[in-house]
Enzyme design. Structure first.
Site, mmCIF file in Angstrom:
data_model
loop_
_atom_site.group_PDB
_atom_site.id
_atom_site.type_symbol
_atom_site.label_atom_id
_atom_site.label_comp_id
_atom_site.label_asym_id
_atom_site.label_seq_id
_atom_site.Cartn_x
_atom_site.Cartn_y
_atom_site.Cartn_z
ATOM 1 C CE1 TYR A 104 -2.738 -22.100 -14.848
ATOM 2 C CE2 TYR A 104 -1.803 -23.376 -13.046
ATOM 3 C CZ TYR A 104 -1.841 -23.036 -14.390
ATOM 4 O OH TYR A 104 -0.981 -23.647 -15.269
ATOM 5 C CB ALA A 139 -9.441 -24.439 -5.031
ATOM 6 N N GLY A 194 -16.343 -29.407 -8.888
ATOM 7 C CA GLY A 194 -15.746 -30.282 -7.888
ATOM 8 C C GLY A 194 -14.538 -29.699 -7.212
ATOM 9 C CB CYS A 208 -10.271 -18.641 -3.667
ATOM 10 S SG CYS A 208 -9.767 -20.264 -4.285
#
Length: 224
Positions: free
Chosen positions: A95, A156, A169, A187
């Protein structure tokens, strides 16, 4: 207060320029819509040549879920008004939203002598060092790219490599609404806890943290 989201193409050159020095160019894009930013990264990577400067794009996104190439529907939100974008980075679902500092890394890995794993480690190290400078201890986790504080994920990351160059990235949670993470398996890990810098006593805002992270990534790239 956040200004209206804008298209990344409004401030990002359509074609690559000429390399001047080794330091990546850092661009601050503010609050930018996800889809046009994603397309801009792909266009930049397709257009760049062997002398094109590397760039770091610092920004925030309006609320959006993004799903990587390994995404599985069982990890998706059951019901949500938040849009979902399928994209070409590795990994599962995550998110993005206001209050999250994002740094996209558009880097020629071959020219820098970096492997994909080396670039991932470099980004993780940059996050760890930025948090450490604020007195927050953070760590990597084997087999689960990203950065963690007390077992909860605070950053993340995911990359895509085309023609020896990477894009996408890292996203560092700073001061955001974390509740959309509870609607997914972040994830791809059911029950994974997430956290943010505000919860660990950092007063620095999203823009400042994004700037600090980009500077640290640039320094590590230049002096690796």
């Amino acid at each position: 207060m956040h200004s209206a989201a804008r298209s990344a193409s409004a401030v990002i050159p359509a074609k690559a320029g000429i390399q001047v020095g080794k330091a990546p160019i850092v661009r601050h894009l503010g609050l930018a819509e996800y889809a046009p930013t994603y397309q801009a990264m792909r266009r930049f990577t397709d257009a760049r040549g062997t002398t094109t400067p590397d760039e770091l794009w610092v920004l925030e996104h309006p609320p959006v879920y993004t799903v990587g190439t390994a995404g599985r529907e069982k990890h998706f939100p059951r019901e949500s008004a938040i849009p979902l974008e399928r994209i070409d980075r590795g990994g599962q679902i995550t998110y993005h939203g206001p209050g999250q500092a994002i740094v996209y890394v558009l880097v020629d890995l071959e020219r820098r002598g970096l492997t994909v794993r080396g670039m991932v480690s470099l980004i993780e190290q940059a996050v760890i060092e930025v948090l450490g400078a604020h007195g927050v201890g953070a760590e990597r986790r084997n087999g689960a790219p990203g950065v963690y504080v007390d077992g909860a994920k605070i950053a993340a990351l995911g990359l895509r490599v085309r023609r020896g160059c990477c894009y996408h990235g890292v996203a560092l949670n700073v001061d955001m609404d974390l509740s959309p993470f509870s609607a997914i398996d972040p994830c791809g890990y059911p029950g994974l806890a997430v956290t943010q810098t505000l919860a660990h006593g950092l007063a620095s805002g999203t823009e400042e943290m994004g700037h600090s992270l980009a500077r640290r990534i640039a320094r590590l790239i230049e002096y690796k």
